[in-house]
Design an enzyme around this catalytic site. Sequence first.
Site, short mmCIF file in Angstrom:
data_model
loop_
_atom_site.label_atom_id
_atom_site.label_comp_id
_atom_site.label_asym_id
_atom_site.label_seq_id
_atom_site.Cartn_x
_atom_site.Cartn_y
_atom_site.Cartn_z
N LYS A 1 0.84 -1.20 0.00
CA LYS A 1 0.00 0.00 0.00
C LYS A 1 0.88 1.26 0.00
O LYS A 1 2.08 1.16 0.32
CB LYS A 1 -0.91 -0.02 1.23
N ARG B 1 -10.87 0.32 14.71
CA ARG B 1 -10.87 0.96 13.39
C ARG B 1 -11.97 0.33 12.56
O ARG B 1 -13.10 0.77 12.63
CB ARG B 1 -9.47 0.80 12.78
N HIS C 1 -6.45 -6.94 13.07
CA HIS C 1 -5.24 -6.11 13.03
C HIS C 1 -4.84 -5.78 14.47
O HIS C 1 -5.68 -5.43 15.29
CB HIS C 1 -5.52 -4.84 12.24
N ARG D 1 0.98 -10.76 7.35
CA ARG D 1 0.84 -9.56 6.51
C ARG D 1 1.95 -8.55 6.81
O ARG D 1 1.71 -7.46 7.29
CB ARG D 1 -0.50 -8.86 6.76
N TYR E 1 15.09 31.05 5.49
CA TYR E 1 13.87 31.71 5.94
C TYR E 1 13.85 31.84 7.46
O TYR E 1 14.25 30.91 8.18
CB TYR E 1 12.65 30.88 5.53
N CYS F 1 13.83 24.52 2.97
CA CYS F 1 12.93 25.23 2.04
C CYS F 1 12.17 24.19 1.21
O CYS F 1 12.39 22.99 1.34
CB CYS F 1 13.71 26.14 1.10
N MET F 2 11.33 24.67 0.31
CA MET F 2 10.56 23.74 -0.52
C MET F 2 11.46 22.88 -1.40
O MET F 2 11.23 21.68 -1.54
CB MET F 2 9.56 24.52 -1.38
N ASP F 3 12.49 23.49 -1.97
CA ASP F 3 13.30 22.79 -2.98
C ASP F 3 14.79 22.73 -2.67
O ASP F 3 15.55 22.16 -3.44
CB ASP F 3 13.13 23.48 -4.34
#
Length: 387
Positions: A35, A134, A163, A222, A273, A321-323
């Site tokens: 998953k 759940r 589970h 599992r 930043y 930062c983002m990048d």
Amino acid sequence: MRATKAIIHLENFSHNLNEIKKCLSAETKMCVAVKADAYGHGAVKCAQVAEKQGAAFLAVATVEEGAELRAAGIKTPILMLSLCAPEEIPEAVANDITPFVFDEEYALLFDAEVLRQNKKDYCVHIAVDTGMGRIGVYENEAASLAGKISLCKGIKLGGMATHLAVSDSVTASSVEYTKNQFEKFKRAIENVKKEGIDPGICHCANSAATLAFPEFHLDMVRPGIITYGYYADEVDREYLKSRNIDVDLKPVMTVETSVCAVRDVFKGESVGYGRTWCAEENTKVGVLTAGYADGILRNYSSSGVKISVNGKLYPICGRICMDQFMINLGKDGENGTVKRWDKAVIFGAEEDGALLTADDIARLTGTISYEVTCCISKRVRRIFINS
Ligand SMILES: *Cc1c(COP(=O)(O)O)cnc(C)c1O
């Protein structure tokens, strides 16, 4: 190609599957959890390896994840561990995805669609809630749901599952809770059998239970996180060794980027930043071309996470930062060997030069290895090393 990439060692994935198999009896089947794009590792490639290794099932969370595997030619039965929306059921059935069901309404939606598509031998598994809170029927409701399924003309009962909520904790109270969950599950199975109904494949063991509780294996286990090379919390290598269980897991994913610039930051100047880091001396700073949009999360910033370059760890300076983000290469003149375009490894396998694992990052940032690998975003190209 971009320097920021995730190297996926399918040979290590294959190795981990073999290590897990050594802990199973010959009759115990394996359902490999792929998953969330195989916890960020690439679901199709991992599923292909698992299929080749004889996994009886693959586990996904969503219909789309299952359909992706089918489109790639995966034939192994696919278990869907979460509920889907009613409008997704036609696609689920068309792709032969085996759902967890725990109530009549949801089971009947599948039954109607299976009849409409005229599918034969379409199985569902009953989820039993033994303490996860759940999804799942309660222990005393399993037999009645199994009875209703047995009256259906479309779907068949293929298995029963539960589970475990604290199987990765080894404290006495957790172990007691886990054992209690297992007893409830066994009673639910017995109740179904008493109605003269075959419960099918019974399974409850996640990674932690697969390694720490062999007596809970039943018909199938599992595992998820251990296949990707990480122990489940307290059920770690040392704990297992202390119980004479020897499993050697290897990280499958390495995330790396490069030093795109080495800068001089003068005493008193700030980096990034919010100006959270200021140079106390004239300092060399490395700029790396990855950021939180790649899954190098912003809360790694002042967590103690360090980045490995040429076999040495360097602290992050300032905010991610983002990048891009920056690392402190040390006082001017003491910064050693780091040069522009050198490889910088964030976490992963030793053979790639990683000095931290996803577990180390998780510990420093208050999360679990699962989240560290899952968060590596789509922008990061996966490079598969074949098994
Ligand atoms: C994700 C999941 C697993 C695998 O869990 P790990 O801790 O990664 O082994 C097993 N069963 C269910 C129902 C799950 O949702």
